[in-house]
Motif scaffolding. Sequence first.
Motif, PDB file in Angstrom:
ATOM      1  N   THR A  11       0.792  -1.112  -0.140  1.00  0.00           N
ATOM      2  CA  THR A  11      -0.172   0.062   0.077  1.00  0.00           C
ATOM      3  C   THR A  11       0.911   1.233   0.001  1.00  0.00           C
ATOM      4  N   THR A  12       2.032   1.179   0.755  1.00  0.00           N
ATOM      5  CA  THR A  12       2.766   2.428   0.855  1.00  0.00           C
ATOM      6  C   THR A  12       4.023   1.984   0.180  1.00  0.00           C
ATOM      7  N   ASN A  13       4.761   0.896   0.159  1.00  0.00           N
ATOM      8  CA  ASN A  13       5.987   0.797  -0.570  1.00  0.00           C
ATOM      9  C   ASN A  13       5.768  -0.553  -1.410  1.00  0.00           C
ATOM     10  N   LEU A 194       1.372  -6.708   9.615  1.00  0.00           N
ATOM     11  CA  LEU A 194       0.783  -5.385   9.541  1.00  0.00           C
ATOM     12  C   LEU A 194       1.587  -4.436   8.906  1.00  0.00           C
ATOM     13  N   GLY A 195       1.119  -4.238   7.674  1.00  0.00           N
ATOM     14  CA  GLY A 195       2.097  -3.377   6.714  1.00  0.00           C
ATOM     15  C   GLY A 195       1.471  -1.925   6.715  1.00  0.00           C
ATOM     16  N   GLY A 196       1.684  -1.427   5.455  1.00  0.00           N
ATOM     17  CA  GLY A 196       1.196   0.263   5.278  1.00  0.00           C
ATOM     18  C   GLY A 196      -0.158   0.414   5.390  1.00  0.00           C
ATOM     19  N   GLY A 197      -0.903  -0.682   4.856  1.00  0.00           N
ATOM     20  CA  GLY A 197      -2.369  -0.373   4.606  1.00  0.00           C
ATOM     21  C   GLY A 197      -3.295  -1.572   4.973  1.00  0.00           C
ATOM     22  N   GLY A 223      -3.577  -0.548   8.944  1.00  0.00           N
ATOM     23  CA  GLY A 223      -2.268  -0.544   8.576  1.00  0.00           C
ATOM     24  C   GLY A 223      -1.564   0.774   9.097  1.00  0.00           C
ATOM     25  N   GLY A 224      -0.099   0.856   8.606  1.00  0.00           N
ATOM     26  CA  GLY A 224       0.583   1.818   9.132  1.00  0.00           C
ATOM     27  C   GLY A 224       0.082   3.441   8.859  1.00  0.00           C
ATOM     28  N   VAL A 225      -0.557   3.541   7.753  1.00  0.00           N
ATOM     29  CA  VAL A 225      -1.214   4.704   7.596  1.00  0.00           C
ATOM     30  C   VAL A 225      -2.212   5.117   8.670  1.00  0.00           C
ATOM     31  N   SER A 261       4.795  13.165  10.358  1.00  0.00           N
ATOM     32  CA  SER A 261       4.033  12.162  11.263  1.00  0.00           C
ATOM     33  C   SER A 261       4.665  10.731  11.014  1.00  0.00           C
ATOM     34  N   GLU A 262       4.489  10.499  10.151  1.00  0.00           N
ATOM     35  CA  GLU A 262       5.306   9.062   9.699  1.00  0.00           C
ATOM     36  C   GLU A 262       6.524   8.823   9.813  1.00  0.00           C
ATOM     37  N   LYS A 263       7.440  10.087   9.650  1.00  0.00           N
ATOM     38  CA  LYS A 263       8.926   9.820  10.110  1.00  0.00           C
ATOM     39  C   LYS A 263       9.158   9.801  11.349  1.00  0.00           C
ATOM     40  N   ALA A 264       8.184  10.612  12.311  1.00  0.00           N
ATOM     41  CA  ALA A 264       8.494  10.445  13.808  1.00  0.00           C
ATOM     42  C   ALA A 264       7.831   9.280  14.351  1.00  0.00           C
ATOM     43  N   LYS A 265       6.937   8.625  13.633  1.00  0.00           N
ATOM     44  CA  LYS A 265       6.201   7.240  14.141  1.00  0.00           C
ATOM     45  C   LYS A 265       7.613   6.264  13.878  1.00  0.00           C
ATOM     46  N   ILE A 266       8.190   6.565  12.784  1.00  0.00           N
ATOM     47  CA  ILE A 266       9.183   5.438  12.489  1.00  0.00           C
ATOM     48  C   ILE A 266      10.303   5.591  13.463  1.00  0.00           C
ATOM     49  N   ASN A 267      11.002   6.831  13.503  1.00  0.00           N
ATOM     50  CA  ASN A 267      11.849   6.995  14.806  1.00  0.00           C
ATOM     51  C   ASN A 267      11.448   6.629  16.121  1.00  0.00           C
ATOM     52  N   LEU A 268      10.125   6.782  16.310  1.00  0.00           N
ATOM     53  CA  LEU A 268       9.858   6.425  17.709  1.00  0.00           C
ATOM     54  C   LEU A 268       9.828   4.733  18.147  1.00  0.00           C
ATOM     55  N   SER A 269      10.044   4.118  16.975  1.00  0.00           N
ATOM     56  CA  SER A 269      10.232   2.603  17.378  1.00  0.00           C
ATOM     57  C   SER A 269      11.647   2.401  17.761  1.00  0.00           C
ATOM     58  N   SER A 270      12.624   3.290  17.680  1.00  0.00           N
ATOM     59  CA  SER A 270      13.926   3.275  18.171  1.00  0.00           C
ATOM     60  C   SER A 270      14.261   4.200  19.142  1.00  0.00           C
ATOM     61  N   VAL A 336       5.557  -9.705  10.411  1.00  0.00           N
ATOM     62  CA  VAL A 336       5.827  -9.260   9.228  1.00  0.00           C
ATOM     63  C   VAL A 336       5.143  -7.628   8.870  1.00  0.00           C
ATOM     64  N   GLY A 337       5.803  -6.920   7.844  1.00  0.00           N
ATOM     65  CA  GLY A 337       5.038  -5.968   7.621  1.00  0.00           C
ATOM     66  C   GLY A 337       5.676  -4.705   8.557  1.00  0.00           C
ATOM     67  N   GLY A 338       6.156  -3.518   8.033  1.00  0.00           N
ATOM     68  CA  GLY A 338       6.886  -2.446   8.502  1.00  0.00           C
ATOM     69  C   GLY A 338       6.260  -1.980   9.815  1.00  0.00           C
ATOM     70  N   GLN A 339       4.982  -1.876  10.018  1.00  0.00           N
ATOM     71  CA  GLN A 339       4.235  -1.461  11.387  1.00  0.00           C
ATOM     72  C   GLN A 339       4.630  -2.291  12.401  1.00  0.00           C
ATOM     73  N   SER A 340       4.828  -3.816  12.162  1.00  0.00           N
ATOM     74  CA  SER A 340       4.940  -4.711  13.291  1.00  0.00           C
ATOM     75  C   SER A 340       6.339  -4.518  13.914  1.00  0.00           C
ATOM     76  N   ARG A 341       7.226  -3.247  13.544  1.00  0.00           N
ATOM     77  CA  ARG A 341       8.315  -2.782  14.157  1.00  0.00           C
ATOM     78  C   ARG A 341       8.066  -2.214  15.458  1.00  0.00           C
ATOM     79  N   MET A 342       6.866  -1.563  15.411  1.00  0.00           N
ATOM     80  CA  MET A 342       6.645  -0.898  16.378  1.00  0.00           C
ATOM     81  C   MET A 342       6.715  -1.444  18.002  1.00  0.00           C
TER      82      MET A 342
HETATM   83  P1  AMP Z   1       5.118  -2.278   4.482  1.00  0.00           P
HETATM   84  O1  AMP Z   1       3.974  -2.421   3.745  1.00  0.00           O
HETATM   85  O2  AMP Z   1       5.490  -3.638   5.246  1.00  0.00           O
HETATM   86  O3  AMP Z   1       6.415  -1.780   3.636  1.00  0.00           O
HETATM   87  O4  AMP Z   1       5.020  -1.341   5.736  1.00  0.00           O
HETATM   88  C1  AMP Z   1       4.807   0.067   5.403  1.00  0.00           C
HETATM   89  C2  AMP Z   1       4.667   0.610   6.794  1.00  0.00           C
HETATM   90  O5  AMP Z   1       5.375   0.537   7.931  1.00  0.00           O
HETATM   91  C3  AMP Z   1       4.558   2.207   6.659  1.00  0.00           C
HETATM   92  O6  AMP Z   1       3.339   2.760   7.186  1.00  0.00           O
HETATM   93  C4  AMP Z   1       5.602   2.596   7.550  1.00  0.00           C
HETATM   94  O7  AMP Z   1       5.416   3.911   8.385  1.00  0.00           O
HETATM   95  C5  AMP Z   1       5.530   1.350   8.747  1.00  0.00           C
HETATM   96  N1  AMP Z   1       7.067   1.337   9.317  1.00  0.00           N
HETATM   97  C6  AMP Z   1       8.124   1.165   8.722  1.00  0.00           C
HETATM   98  N2  AMP Z   1       9.211   1.038   9.678  1.00  0.00           N
HETATM   99  C7  AMP Z   1       8.774   1.189  10.767  1.00  0.00           C
HETATM  100  C8  AMP Z   1       9.335   1.230  12.068  1.00  0.00           C
HETATM  101  N3  AMP Z   1      10.410   0.979  12.331  1.00  0.00           N
HETATM  102  N4  AMP Z   1       8.387   1.656  13.323  1.00  0.00           N
HETATM  103  C9  AMP Z   1       6.967   1.818  12.829  1.00  0.00           C
HETATM  104  N5  AMP Z   1       6.373   1.762  11.532  1.00  0.00           N
HETATM  105  C10 AMP Z   1       7.189   1.504  10.665  1.00  0.00           C
END
Ligand code: AMP
Length: 628
Positions: A11-13, A194-197, A223-225, A261-270, A336-342
């Motif tokens: 959805t996002t990448n 949990l991915g982007g959408g 999703g992440g959005v 906001s998305e950038k801050a959200k990602i950074n707040l995982s670390s 799996v999915g970027g948002q699961s890194r939270m």
């Molecule tokens: P994906 O669809 O798997 O590429 O996931 C993309 C989503 O994961 C987007 O909403 C990103 O903002 C979110 N994302 C990527 N890295 C992180 C992170 N380190 N912490 C939280 N969300 C993240």
Amino acid sequence: MGRAIGIDLGTTNSCAALIEGGKPKVITYRNGQKTIPSVFAIDKSGNRLVGEEAQAQASANPDATVAASKRLIGRNYGSKQMESMKQVFTYELVEGESSEVLIKVKDQVFTLEQISAAILARIRDNAEDAIGETVDRAVITVPAYFNDKQRQAVRSAGKLAGIKVLRVLNEPTAAALAYGLGRTLDQTVAIYDLGGGTFDISIIRIKDKIFEVIATGGDTFLGGVDFDDRLMQHVLSTFLDNTGIDLSYDRSAVTRVRQSSEKAKINLSSTTEEEIFIEHICDDDNGNPLDLKLRVTREDLEKLTADLVERSIRTCERILKEANSNRDQLDEILLVGGQSRMPLVRRKVEAFLGRPPSQKVHPDEAVGIGAAIMAHSLVSRGADAEVTLLDVLPMAIGISRNDGTMHTLFPKNQPLPHFETRTLTTSKNEQRSIMLKIYQGESKHVAENELLGTFVFQGLRPAPKGDVKVEVTFDIDSEGILNLSARDTDTGELVESRIKLGKDDDGGSKRRVKKKKKDEPEAPKPPPMPLNMPTSSLRGGPTEDEADDNADRDETAQSAPARDESTAEEHRKAEEAAPIAPIKPKPSAQPSSDDAPGSTAPQSAQPPAPEKLGFFTRLFRWIFGGKR
Ligand code: AMP
């Protein structure tokens, strides 16, 4: 023949991978990135942009930038979700002749398949650049919770991009393939994706090279959005409280706040604290530039999004139950999915399971790698590469009864492939056709499910009612895609069907914008829009015209729209020549489909009065799910 790759169309990448020397490799692009933003735009000079370039100009050109379009793919314009979304998109959404959603960007109309095709073509081109070889085939992943229509739309997008789609593969299943690669396993695993959408959860049994999905479920609006949206709302309302300025009416400002906001959200995982700073977000009352500056903590973010994470855990509980399994029977849970890194997601999943999730797959790369493994398995002859996938149907498929309830043909979690046959009988003398409407979804009422299509069996021999019997075969393939065929049981002859729910539909017949009814009001223009959008479905309940599972009326069938084959063919040819040529809205030469069964009722013309938050705040919320 070119190479076959795996594509994770997100959805996002989006990300692509291939197998090289027996090992999976995520494709890295010239800029060093492993993903391409799933964004399409037309810039101020009329150039089409995809990926990084499209994303880079989003804040300066928000109304001609299409992001997160995967949330719209394969949806009916009149469906419940669309009812909310279509009123608040920055770009115009238009109804196509078959009730599909079309996107209008700078006066050009595109199907969702064309937008996805543009993104797929960019992924393919970049992959060819990176590996120095032609890429012509791919396995493309989709959320497990995608319905038949959404899956077909992804297939069509691949075809439009000139890619032979070897298979449409569920994302969690792909992640399981990546996990199982090179291991000899006998395990039951849960894939929390949990991915982007979208959010998916699948329970999968892995035995050596056999991957059997036991149950699957999810939420195509989580999703992440949605997490970005919550933080963005917080930033906008804090700015409003501090300055009295409501930025949510400023498209460009909202896009910048969303990106930050998305950038801050990602950074707040670390990190545990983050500053959001946007220079010159607007001017104050005196015309002086104002910056936006706000500190947010991980705790703030967790409070703002706790219910979203909870929602995913509740789905996990439900799917475990459907799998007749409990958490103790799971050997591993893979995130799996970027948002699961939270960190909050990891903590909640761990609390739910009573043990930490597995670290054995890369959350961003597992799906693409799994798709590459599948692609390699499908094109290689060696037994080594072979894997066996046994998937299930994510949502029930059925037909409408006269009272509007769904007669289920295939239940949720039906192992695939599978077929069912039903015998339909004429209910009138001399009846020449029979119509069936096919739905997919979890509700008992068809009006709340997605209409997959209207199927008309025609050319029946004239006979007294009840004399003609048509045996219909509903066949769902291993990808979860439905095909229908019918046969006269007396003569054994195949019965002709008018609208096919088949594979590889190139969308040719669906590419025209639906003609407006004479007295239909103009589609509402975006800003300013009300906060409280009506959420009821535009599609009314089933009418007397709805077919039941064993009989139908000939006059209803005859009122269904006739397909204009010549025009469809013209469009198909045009698509082959220019994969993402915009659609030229053109009047139909055939009777309007406005009155056909399944068409939408007129929209309510008057939106309620605006409230505190502005259009773009609500836009983002409604596009990306948020509070619905
Ligand atoms: P994906 O669809 O798997 O590429 O996931 C993309 C989503 O994961 C987007 O909403 C990103 O903002 C979110 N994302 C990527 N890295 C992180 C992170 N380190 N912490 C939280 N969300 C993240």
